[in-house]
Design a protein around this motif. Sequence first.
Motif, PDB file in Angstrom:
ATOM      1  N   SER A  94       0.847  -3.136   4.270  1.00  0.00           N
ATOM      2  CA  SER A  94       1.773  -2.666   3.236  1.00  0.00           C
ATOM      3  C   SER A  94       2.423  -3.837   2.491  1.00  0.00           C
ATOM      4  O   SER A  94       3.238  -3.630   1.601  1.00  0.00           O
ATOM      5  CB  SER A  94       2.847  -1.767   3.858  1.00  0.00           C
ATOM      6  N   ASP A  95       2.047  -5.048   2.826  1.00  0.00           N
ATOM      7  CA  ASP A  95       2.602  -6.248   2.200  1.00  0.00           C
ATOM      8  C   ASP A  95       1.602  -6.803   1.179  1.00  0.00           C
ATOM      9  O   ASP A  95       0.506  -7.239   1.541  1.00  0.00           O
ATOM     10  CB  ASP A  95       2.894  -7.290   3.277  1.00  0.00           C
ATOM     11  N   ILE A 126      -0.385 -10.142   1.622  1.00  0.00           N
ATOM     12  CA  ILE A 126      -1.591 -10.176   2.448  1.00  0.00           C
ATOM     13  C   ILE A 126      -2.834 -10.154   1.563  1.00  0.00           C
ATOM     14  O   ILE A 126      -3.799 -10.873   1.796  1.00  0.00           O
ATOM     15  CB  ILE A 126      -1.608  -8.984   3.432  1.00  0.00           C
ATOM     16  N   TYR A 127      -2.796  -9.335   0.517  1.00  0.00           N
ATOM     17  CA  TYR A 127      -3.949  -9.178  -0.375  1.00  0.00           C
ATOM     18  C   TYR A 127      -4.152 -10.396  -1.272  1.00  0.00           C
ATOM     19  O   TYR A 127      -5.219 -10.575  -1.843  1.00  0.00           O
ATOM     20  CB  TYR A 127      -3.814  -7.904  -1.198  1.00  0.00           C
ATOM     21  N   GLU A 128      -3.133 -11.232  -1.399  1.00  0.00           N
ATOM     22  CA  GLU A 128      -3.266 -12.475  -2.146  1.00  0.00           C
ATOM     23  C   GLU A 128      -3.975 -13.536  -1.308  1.00  0.00           C
ATOM     24  O   GLU A 128      -4.600 -14.437  -1.837  1.00  0.00           O
ATOM     25  CB  GLU A 128      -1.891 -12.994  -2.567  1.00  0.00           C
ATOM     26  N   MET A 129      -3.881 -13.412   0.022  1.00  0.00           N
ATOM     27  CA  MET A 129      -4.450 -14.401   0.933  1.00  0.00           C
ATOM     28  C   MET A 129      -5.827 -14.021   1.461  1.00  0.00           C
ATOM     29  O   MET A 129      -6.617 -14.889   1.830  1.00  0.00           O
ATOM     30  CB  MET A 129      -3.518 -14.615   2.118  1.00  0.00           C
ATOM     31  N   CYS A 130      -6.106 -12.720   1.535  1.00  0.00           N
ATOM     32  CA  CYS A 130      -7.372 -12.289   2.130  1.00  0.00           C
ATOM     33  C   CYS A 130      -7.709 -10.874   1.666  1.00  0.00           C
ATOM     34  O   CYS A 130      -6.953 -10.261   0.928  1.00  0.00           O
ATOM     35  CB  CYS A 130      -7.281 -12.332   3.648  1.00  0.00           C
ATOM     36  N   ALA A 131      -8.844 -10.390   2.110  1.00  0.00           N
ATOM     37  CA  ALA A 131      -9.285  -9.024   1.818  1.00  0.00           C
ATOM     38  C   ALA A 131      -9.397  -8.282   3.150  1.00  0.00           C
ATOM     39  O   ALA A 131     -10.440  -8.283   3.787  1.00  0.00           O
ATOM     40  CB  ALA A 131     -10.617  -9.044   1.090  1.00  0.00           C
ATOM     41  N   PRO A 132      -8.298  -7.677   3.596  1.00  0.00           N
ATOM     42  CA  PRO A 132      -8.273  -7.108   4.946  1.00  0.00           C
ATOM     43  C   PRO A 132      -8.925  -5.739   5.081  1.00  0.00           C
ATOM     44  O   PRO A 132      -8.971  -4.961   4.141  1.00  0.00           O
ATOM     45  CB  PRO A 132      -6.774  -6.978   5.225  1.00  0.00           C
ATOM     46  N   PHE A 133      -9.464  -5.502   6.257  1.00  0.00           N
ATOM     47  CA  PHE A 133      -9.831  -4.158   6.678  1.00  0.00           C
ATOM     48  C   PHE A 133      -9.519  -4.070   8.160  1.00  0.00           C
ATOM     49  O   PHE A 133      -9.312  -5.080   8.821  1.00  0.00           O
ATOM     50  CB  PHE A 133     -11.288  -3.796   6.348  1.00  0.00           C
ATOM     51  N   VAL A 134      -9.424  -2.875   8.670  1.00  0.00           N
ATOM     52  CA  VAL A 134      -8.962  -2.639  10.032  1.00  0.00           C
ATOM     53  C   VAL A 134     -10.110  -2.112  10.875  1.00  0.00           C
ATOM     54  O   VAL A 134     -10.842  -1.231  10.439  1.00  0.00           O
ATOM     55  CB  VAL A 134      -7.806  -1.616  10.029  1.00  0.00           C
ATOM     56  N   ASN A 149       4.076   2.843   7.581  1.00  0.00           N
ATOM     57  CA  ASN A 149       2.991   2.740   6.604  1.00  0.00           C
ATOM     58  C   ASN A 149       2.209   4.050   6.656  1.00  0.00           C
ATOM     59  O   ASN A 149       1.524   4.331   7.615  1.00  0.00           O
ATOM     60  CB  ASN A 149       2.074   1.552   6.935  1.00  0.00           C
ATOM     61  N   ASP A 150       2.309   4.847   5.608  1.00  0.00           N
ATOM     62  CA  ASP A 150       1.646   6.151   5.607  1.00  0.00           C
ATOM     63  C   ASP A 150       0.324   6.124   4.828  1.00  0.00           C
ATOM     64  O   ASP A 150      -0.128   7.124   4.296  1.00  0.00           O
ATOM     65  CB  ASP A 150       2.568   7.232   5.053  1.00  0.00           C
ATOM     66  N   ALA A 151      -0.313   4.957   4.789  1.00  0.00           N
ATOM     67  CA  ALA A 151      -1.586   4.815   4.080  1.00  0.00           C
ATOM     68  C   ALA A 151      -2.646   5.720   4.692  1.00  0.00           C
ATOM     69  O   ALA A 151      -2.702   5.903   5.897  1.00  0.00           O
ATOM     70  CB  ALA A 151      -2.058   3.367   4.126  1.00  0.00           C
ATOM     71  N   ARG A 152      -3.479   6.296   3.818  1.00  0.00           N
ATOM     72  CA  ARG A 152      -4.635   7.056   4.295  1.00  0.00           C
ATOM     73  C   ARG A 152      -5.685   6.057   4.756  1.00  0.00           C
ATOM     74  O   ARG A 152      -5.802   4.973   4.205  1.00  0.00           O
ATOM     75  CB  ARG A 152      -5.240   7.892   3.165  1.00  0.00           C
ATOM     76  N   ILE A 170      -5.143  -2.761  -3.047  1.00  0.00           N
ATOM     77  CA  ILE A 170      -3.881  -3.473  -3.021  1.00  0.00           C
ATOM     78  C   ILE A 170      -2.819  -2.571  -2.404  1.00  0.00           C
ATOM     79  O   ILE A 170      -2.812  -1.366  -2.613  1.00  0.00           O
ATOM     80  CB  ILE A 170      -3.479  -3.906  -4.445  1.00  0.00           C
ATOM     81  N   ALA A 171      -1.942  -3.161  -1.640  1.00  0.00           N
ATOM     82  CA  ALA A 171      -0.868  -2.401  -0.994  1.00  0.00           C
ATOM     83  C   ALA A 171      -0.165  -1.520  -2.014  1.00  0.00           C
ATOM     84  O   ALA A 171       0.036  -1.905  -3.148  1.00  0.00           O
ATOM     85  CB  ALA A 171       0.133  -3.360  -0.359  1.00  0.00           C
TER      86      ALA A 171
END
Length: 77
Positions: free
Chosen positions: A5-6, A9-17, A33-36, A50-51
């Motif tokens: 949700s920050d 983070i997206y400026e530094m990397c391309a995250p996935f879980v 964080n209520d992200a789908r 992006i968050a």
Amino acid sequence: MKALSDEKIYEMCAPFVIGDARLLERAGKIVGNDARLKQIFSPDEAAFDIAGKGIADELSLKEAIRQAIELAPKRQV
């Protein structure tokens, strides 16, 4: 899930879980964080939204292990 949700983070990397979708959703609720979650089967399918758009990419643990086993001998992990 909290880090997703920050926007920084997206400026530094391309995250996935990687993990169990039910547990990730539960963790998201705990940290606010209520992200789908969007299930993917390859990092190539990740949207890297992006968050704030409310979507987090989720790669199932079983699929991640399968891919790691396949790619490790090729030194692609």
